[in-house]
Design a protein around this motif. Structure first.
Motif, mmCIF file in Angstrom:
data_model
loop_
_atom_site.group_PDB
_atom_site.id
_atom_site.type_symbol
_atom_site.label_atom_id
_atom_site.label_comp_id
_atom_site.label_asym_id
_atom_site.label_seq_id
_atom_site.Cartn_x
_atom_site.Cartn_y
_atom_site.Cartn_z
ATOM 1 N N SER A 169 -10.745 13.535 4.528
ATOM 2 C CA SER A 169 -11.993 13.990 3.900
ATOM 3 C C SER A 169 -12.327 13.212 2.638
ATOM 4 C CB SER A 169 -11.895 15.480 3.554
ATOM 5 O OG SER A 169 -11.733 16.259 4.727
ATOM 6 N N VAL A 170 -11.335 12.526 2.065
ATOM 7 C CA VAL A 170 -11.594 11.712 0.881
ATOM 8 C C VAL A 170 -12.159 10.363 1.329
ATOM 9 C CG1 VAL A 170 -10.571 10.572 -1.128
ATOM 10 C CG2 VAL A 170 -9.764 12.830 -0.431
ATOM 11 N N PRO A 171 -13.266 9.907 0.739
ATOM 12 C CA PRO A 171 -13.849 8.626 1.155
ATOM 13 C C PRO A 171 -12.879 7.475 0.916
ATOM 14 C CG PRO A 171 -15.383 9.858 -0.241
ATOM 15 C CD PRO A 171 -14.054 10.555 -0.318
ATOM 16 N N PRO A 172 -12.896 6.471 1.783
ATOM 17 C CA PRO A 172 -12.038 5.301 1.566
ATOM 18 C C PRO A 172 -12.611 4.421 0.468
ATOM 19 C CG PRO A 172 -13.414 4.950 3.491
ATOM 20 C CD PRO A 172 -13.677 6.362 3.037
ATOM 21 N N PRO A 173 -11.759 3.639 -0.202
ATOM 22 C CA PRO A 173 -12.270 2.679 -1.192
ATOM 23 C C PRO A 173 -12.905 1.489 -0.493
ATOM 24 C CG PRO A 173 -9.901 2.442 -0.960
ATOM 25 C CD PRO A 173 -10.289 3.602 -0.092
ATOM 26 N N PRO A 174 -13.625 0.643 -1.226
ATOM 27 C CA PRO A 174 -14.166 -0.579 -0.621
ATOM 28 C C PRO A 174 -13.040 -1.439 -0.053
ATOM 29 C CG PRO A 174 -15.119 -0.201 -2.796
ATOM 30 C CD PRO A 174 -14.001 0.777 -2.641
ATOM 31 N N GLU A 175 -13.357 -2.216 0.969
ATOM 32 C CA GLU A 175 -12.368 -3.093 1.586
ATOM 33 C C GLU A 175 -11.775 -4.038 0.538
ATOM 34 O OE1 GLU A 175 -10.989 -3.347 4.595
ATOM 35 O OE2 GLU A 175 -12.007 -1.498 5.202
ATOM 36 N N LEU A 176 -10.463 -4.186 0.607
ATOM 37 C CA LEU A 176 -9.764 -5.031 -0.363
ATOM 38 C C LEU A 176 -8.597 -5.703 0.335
ATOM 39 C CD1 LEU A 176 -9.619 -5.751 -3.471
ATOM 40 C CD2 LEU A 176 -7.908 -3.942 -3.638
ATOM 41 N N SER A 177 -8.611 -7.037 0.348
ATOM 42 C CA SER A 177 -7.514 -7.776 0.959
ATOM 43 C C SER A 177 -6.365 -7.889 -0.028
ATOM 44 C CB SER A 177 -7.980 -9.167 1.384
ATOM 45 O OG SER A 177 -8.272 -9.960 0.236
ATOM 46 N N ARG A 178 -5.210 -8.307 0.481
ATOM 47 C CA ARG A 178 -4.053 -8.475 -0.401
ATOM 48 C C ARG A 178 -4.321 -9.560 -1.439
ATOM 49 N NH1 ARG A 178 1.349 -9.816 -1.443
ATOM 50 N NH2 ARG A 178 2.698 -7.975 -1.329
ATOM 51 N N GLU A 179 -4.994 -10.633 -1.013
ATOM 52 C CA GLU A 179 -5.306 -11.715 -1.942
ATOM 53 C C GLU A 179 -6.250 -11.224 -3.042
ATOM 54 O OE1 GLU A 179 -5.467 -11.896 1.333
ATOM 55 O OE2 GLU A 179 -3.682 -13.134 1.688
ATOM 56 N N GLU A 180 -7.236 -10.414 -2.657
ATOM 57 C CA GLU A 180 -8.165 -9.869 -3.645
ATOM 58 C C GLU A 180 -7.448 -8.925 -4.612
ATOM 59 O OE1 GLU A 180 -12.361 -9.829 -1.128
ATOM 60 O OE2 GLU A 180 -10.912 -8.205 -0.854
ATOM 61 N N LEU A 181 -6.473 -8.165 -4.088
ATOM 62 C CA LEU A 181 -5.722 -7.259 -4.944
ATOM 63 C C LEU A 181 -4.897 -8.040 -5.961
ATOM 64 C CD1 LEU A 181 -4.716 -4.506 -5.798
ATOM 65 C CD2 LEU A 181 -3.055 -4.559 -3.926
ATOM 66 N N VAL A 182 -4.278 -9.138 -5.522
ATOM 67 C CA VAL A 182 -3.503 -9.969 -6.446
ATOM 68 C C VAL A 182 -4.409 -10.499 -7.554
ATOM 69 C CG1 VAL A 182 -2.201 -12.107 -6.678
ATOM 70 C CG2 VAL A 182 -1.756 -10.597 -4.745
ATOM 71 N N ASP A 183 -5.596 -10.998 -7.171
ATOM 72 C CA ASP A 183 -6.542 -11.503 -8.170
ATOM 73 C C ASP A 183 -6.980 -10.383 -9.108
ATOM 74 O OD1 ASP A 183 -6.389 -14.007 -7.037
ATOM 75 O OD2 ASP A 183 -8.195 -13.766 -5.818
ATOM 76 N N LEU A 184 -7.188 -9.199 -8.543
ATOM 77 C CA LEU A 184 -7.633 -8.059 -9.347
ATOM 78 C C LEU A 184 -6.590 -7.680 -10.383
ATOM 79 C CD1 LEU A 184 -9.803 -5.786 -9.666
ATOM 80 C CD2 LEU A 184 -8.445 -4.449 -8.058
ATOM 81 N N LEU A 185 -5.328 -7.617 -9.971
ATOM 82 C CA LEU A 185 -4.255 -7.233 -10.885
ATOM 83 C C LEU A 185 -4.027 -8.286 -11.966
ATOM 84 C CD1 LEU A 185 -1.714 -5.720 -8.334
ATOM 85 C CD2 LEU A 185 -3.142 -4.484 -9.966
ATOM 86 N N GLN A 186 -4.382 -9.533 -11.666
ATOM 87 C CA GLN A 186 -4.216 -10.603 -12.649
ATOM 88 C C GLN A 186 -5.430 -10.751 -13.557
ATOM 89 O OE1 GLN A 186 -3.362 -14.017 -10.205
ATOM 90 N NE2 GLN A 186 -1.181 -13.530 -10.015
ATOM 91 N N SER A 187 -6.515 -10.033 -13.232
ATOM 92 C CA SER A 187 -7.725 -10.143 -14.043
ATOM 93 C C SER A 187 -7.566 -9.349 -15.329
ATOM 94 C CB SER A 187 -8.936 -9.622 -13.257
ATOM 95 O OG SER A 187 -8.831 -8.216 -13.077
#
Length: 283
Positions: free
Chosen positions: A70-88
């Motif tokens: 019932s909880v909406p999913p987050p936007p699609e996020l690849s592993r590569e995008e997650l790595v970039d996100l955590l390094q931002s």
């Protein structure tokens, strides 16, 4: 005569500012009433239990990360995008929809009293976190930050996922949103070109360094004759502005929680800039 004209203009401007502020409050109240109908009660499924402690008191805290379709999913996020996100510099540009439950007192394996919090995320996203340790650490991080912001906590990042326990205490029902919020738009303090009736605007943090006290939106509205043409809606992390008749429309999410009741708006007829000052509750 010049003095009289100036006084009249000042009085008119004050009336317009007051009217705009009243519109802001009415819109905010309407938004809150609408949001209450966008929720429902669910009983989530256990997922994983994370052990940590408060800083600096070292009191045990358990985070029950639960799952529900019932909880909406987050936007699609690849592993590569997650790595970039955590390094931002600002990983808050990606939001994981979740429900944060009230604290409840439980007893740990040592028969000691402790505090547990229930966090509910989308079931499919939870499975993705189970399959990838990087996603698992990310969802623990955003869960901890969500609890810190909501309950004014400081939690240690030295947490541990319990291997033989998926939940501490008993699973209880939670009220969750049934509509997903869009991803936060991370905005740089510079004007953004307008397109499709989107006005130029910028978001500034005051003070620019240290703990933020105010989030200030400056919105350029050329052609708008007065504040009477504006409808402004300020949510806890959202600003929506419509300039009638269909001149401009702006809908912005930002990475702060603001005090809606003490937000103030001022429209300058000469510069045609609307300034909205929003006291920051937490980021």
């Amino acid at each position: 005569n010049m003095t009289d004209s100036s006084l009249l203009n000042t009085e008119l401007e004050l009336e317009q500012q007051e009217e705009l502020y009243q519109q802001l409050l009415l819109q905010t109240m309407g938004k809150l009433q609408t949001e209450s109908s966008d929720s429902k009660s669910i009983r989530p499924q256990p997922g994983m239990c994370v052990k940590t402690f408060t800083e600096p008191g070292k009191e045990k805290v358990f985070i029950n990360i639960c799952q529900s379709s019932s909880v909406p999913p987050p936007p699609e996020l690849s592993r590569e995008e997650l790595v970039d996100l955590l390094q931002s510099e600002d990983p808050s540009g990606y939001r994981v929809p979740m429900s944060l439950g009230e604290p409840h007192t439980e007893v740990d394996n040592s028969s000691q009293s402790c505090t547990a919090y229930d966090v509910v995320i989308n079931q499919d996203f939870f499975q993705k976190c189970q399959e990838d340790a990087l996603f698992q650490q990310f969802v623990i991080l955003v869960s901890a930050e969500g609890l810190e912001n909501k309950y004014k906590l400081e939690l240690s990042r030295d947490w541990k996922v319990l291997k033989n326990r998926k939940f501490l205490g008993s699973v209880s029902e939670q009220n969750i949103r049934t509509k997903s919020r869009p991803t936060i738009q991370v905005l740089q303090p510079q004007y953004i070109n307008s397109c499709d009736f989107r006005p130029k605007f910028r978001l500034l943090v005051e003070p620019p360094t240290g703990h933020p006290e105010n989030l200030v939106a400056e919105i350029h509205l050329p052609g708008v004759p007065s504040s009477r043409s504006l409808l402004l809606d300020v949510g806890e992390d959202r600003l929506v502005l419509t300039a009638r008749p269909s001149l401009f429309h702006l809908d912005v999410f930002h990475p702060f929680l603001v005090d809606q009741d003490n937000t103030a708006a001022q429209f300058n007829n000469q510069t045609q800039i609307l300034t909205v000052t929003m006291p920051v509750v937490s980021s």
